[in-house]
Design an enzyme around this catalytic site. Structure first.
Site, PDB file in Angstrom:
ATOM      1  N   HIS A 102       0.843  -1.188   0.000  1.00  0.00           N
ATOM      2  CA  HIS A 102       0.000   0.000   0.000  1.00  0.00           C
ATOM      3  C   HIS A 102       0.881   1.242   0.000  1.00  0.00           C
ATOM      4  CE1 HIS A 102      -3.146  -2.779   0.592  1.00  0.00           C
ATOM      5  NE2 HIS A 102      -2.920  -2.994   1.879  1.00  0.00           N
ATOM      6  N   GLU A 137      -2.616  -0.608   7.632  1.00  0.00           N
ATOM      7  CA  GLU A 137      -3.725  -1.444   8.066  1.00  0.00           C
ATOM      8  C   GLU A 137      -3.299  -2.401   9.178  1.00  0.00           C
ATOM      9  OE1 GLU A 137      -4.701  -3.264   4.327  1.00  0.00           O
ATOM     10  OE2 GLU A 137      -3.700  -5.153   4.857  1.00  0.00           O
ATOM     11  N   ARG A 307      -0.313  -4.071  -6.682  1.00  0.00           N
ATOM     12  CA  ARG A 307      -0.117  -5.520  -6.720  1.00  0.00           C
ATOM     13  C   ARG A 307       1.109  -5.881  -7.541  1.00  0.00           C
ATOM     14  NH1 ARG A 307      -5.504  -4.371  -7.534  1.00  0.00           N
ATOM     15  NH2 ARG A 307      -6.890  -5.051  -5.851  1.00  0.00           N
TER      16      ARG A 307
END
Length: 466
Positions: A102, A137, A307
């Site tokens: 991220h 996260e 990704r």
């Protein structure tokens, strides 16, 4: 309190039963196909809906825009703007998710603006940056959960890679040799990898550049034959439990994506297994793969994903490499440091050190018996934790925006202005203006509709940091 309807996300890696069972009350008809994520969201592209008396359903984003101080509080509104600063998900992975990173803040802003300027639609499969927000996260396991997170030590990487009889693994191991030794053998000097290093690499130590080159070798190779048998043979020679686990994770990935060379990168990463209630924090820039399991995932209010492999979706390797954190380090457990001070008898609080979010995972029992999960954590982290919170289990009194979800049984939640009973799969948004919040077991008679659930219940609650 406003009932909140989560946004269902169906991806190929999702479970066929776990979330369908937990959220059965949310579907008018049975959910067909894999269900991967349930979002409790204030994200502009995928907001959840609130049931507001007299108004019907209204999106979280609209409700906050109309009354930012009442919904999220003055402090949160002044600091983050009129938004919900976190995104809560319940996820369930049947097969591995993509190898991903991220973006950090400046890369998120630059990528978002660049894709806007290029006219890339928000719903385009080629869109990597859905918003200008950095994404960190945390995941809290709701059962056995496995992942590979961040780069391990270089000796650990090398031991694993050298066991694999495959030319690509040998090339990755070669990236850790000195530049002089590589040239002396007449081998290629990783010029392609060096050309893709970010500007900040000018001040990196050589060891960090070596990690970058080895990782680049795996993700840039695309497809390669013979990976699975090479990994299976190497796994039998792994010298210790941690290496065995790294190979186990790589094999899980290789069986799902047999010719994808990026699975070799899992031999460079920390293998993580979580039992219920255990957690890991993943800062922006950290490479990671979720392999299997169900968990509560909370993050900054962002849907940015870069990704590199193990996916049929768009891969954005150049942008991923620009934001990749190549430092070695152990996985970050946000509950471990403060567990003794934060753990009450039936509630564990996870605080990763960001103002945007924290998470509580709790259990209520009408008989006030000890939660088995809490007992396990007490044994792990010390007897003192068991002496904290001898009274009724309470959720920390956070007066920012909260999302409370009942995950098992039923719970009775009471705020300064409202109260409600939730059964499994039901959830509420508790606005800042409602003040304090407690969660307890349901106390009802045998004829009540809640009687089958009254003995106990479990919940998760998302909130901003106090």
């Amino acid at each position: 309190m406003y009932p909140i309807r989560p946004v269902a996300k169906q991806y190929a890696w999702g479970s066929y039963d776990r979330l369908q069972s937990m959220f059965s009350s949310q579907f008018e008809q049975p959910c067909e196909g894999p269900l991967a994520e349930m979002w409790f969201s204030g994200h502009p592209q995928w907001p959840s809906l609130l049931s507001v008396p007299g108004r019907g359903e209204i999106s979280v984003t609209d409700a906050i825009r109309e009354d930012p101080e009442g919904m999220v509080g003055r402090r949160s509104s002044d600091h983050f703007g009129p938004v919900l600063p976190y995104l809560l998900k319940v996820i369930s992975a049947r097969i591995p998710l993509s190898l991903q990173v991220h973006p950090v803040g400046f890369e998120a802003r630059a990528g978002y603006n660049a894709q806007n300027a290029a006219g890339v639609p928000f719903d385009s499969p080629l869109r990597s940056f859905k918003d200008p927000v950095a994404k960190s996260e945390m995941v809290v396991a709701m059962g056995p959960f496995s992942a590979s997170v961040g780069f391990a030590s270089i000796p650990f990487m090398l031991r694993n890679l050298r066991l694999v009889d495959h030319p690509l693994a040998a090339r990755m191991a070669q990236a850790f040799a000195s530049r002089f030794a590589v040239r002396a053998r007449g081998a290629d000097d990783f010029e392609e990898a060096d050309a893709m290093m970010p500007v900040s690499a000018a001040v990196w130590p050589e060891s960090r550049k070596q990690v970058f080159r080895a990782f680049h070798t795996a993700i840039a190779a695309g497809e390669s034959d013979g990976l699975l048998p090479a990994l299976e043979a190497a796994a039998t020679e792994a010298a210790n439990t941690r290496s065995h686990l790294a190979f186990e994770h790589a094999l899980i990935a290789a069986r799902a994506f047999e010719r994808d060379a990026s699975v070799l990168s899992l031999l460079m990463m920390n293998p993580v297994t979580l039992d219920e209630g255990e957690s890991v924090f993943i800062p922006a820039g950290t490479p990671h793969v979720y392999l299997h399991g169900t968990g509560a995932e909370i993050m900054t209010n962002s849907d940015n994903v870069l990704r590199a492999g193990m996916t049929v979706k768009h891969k954005d390797i150049p942008n991923l490499l620009r934001t990749l954190d190549c430092r070695s380090g152990a996985p970050i457990n946000p509950a471990a440091t403060d567990l003794v001070s934060l753990m009450m008898r039936d509630v564990v609080v996870y605080k990763p050190g960001l103002e945007e979010f924290m998470l509580s995972y709790g259990h209520v029992d009408a008989k006030h018996q000890q939660w088995p999960m809490a007992e396990q954590l007490i044994r792990r982290y010390g007897k003192l934790a068991g002496q904290i919170g001898n009274g009724r289990p309470l959720v920390p009194r956070e007066q920012g925006p909260r999302v409370l979800l009942c995950t098992e049984g039923a719970v009775h939640c009471v705020s300064a202005q409202d109260e409600r009973v939730l059964v499994r799969g039901q959830s509420v948004f508790v606005p800042a203006h409602e003040g304090w919040l407690t969660v307890d077991a349901v106390d009802c008679g045998p004829d009540s509709a809640h009687a089958p659930f009254a003995a106990n219940g479990s919940f998760i609650m998302a909130s901003t940091q106090r």
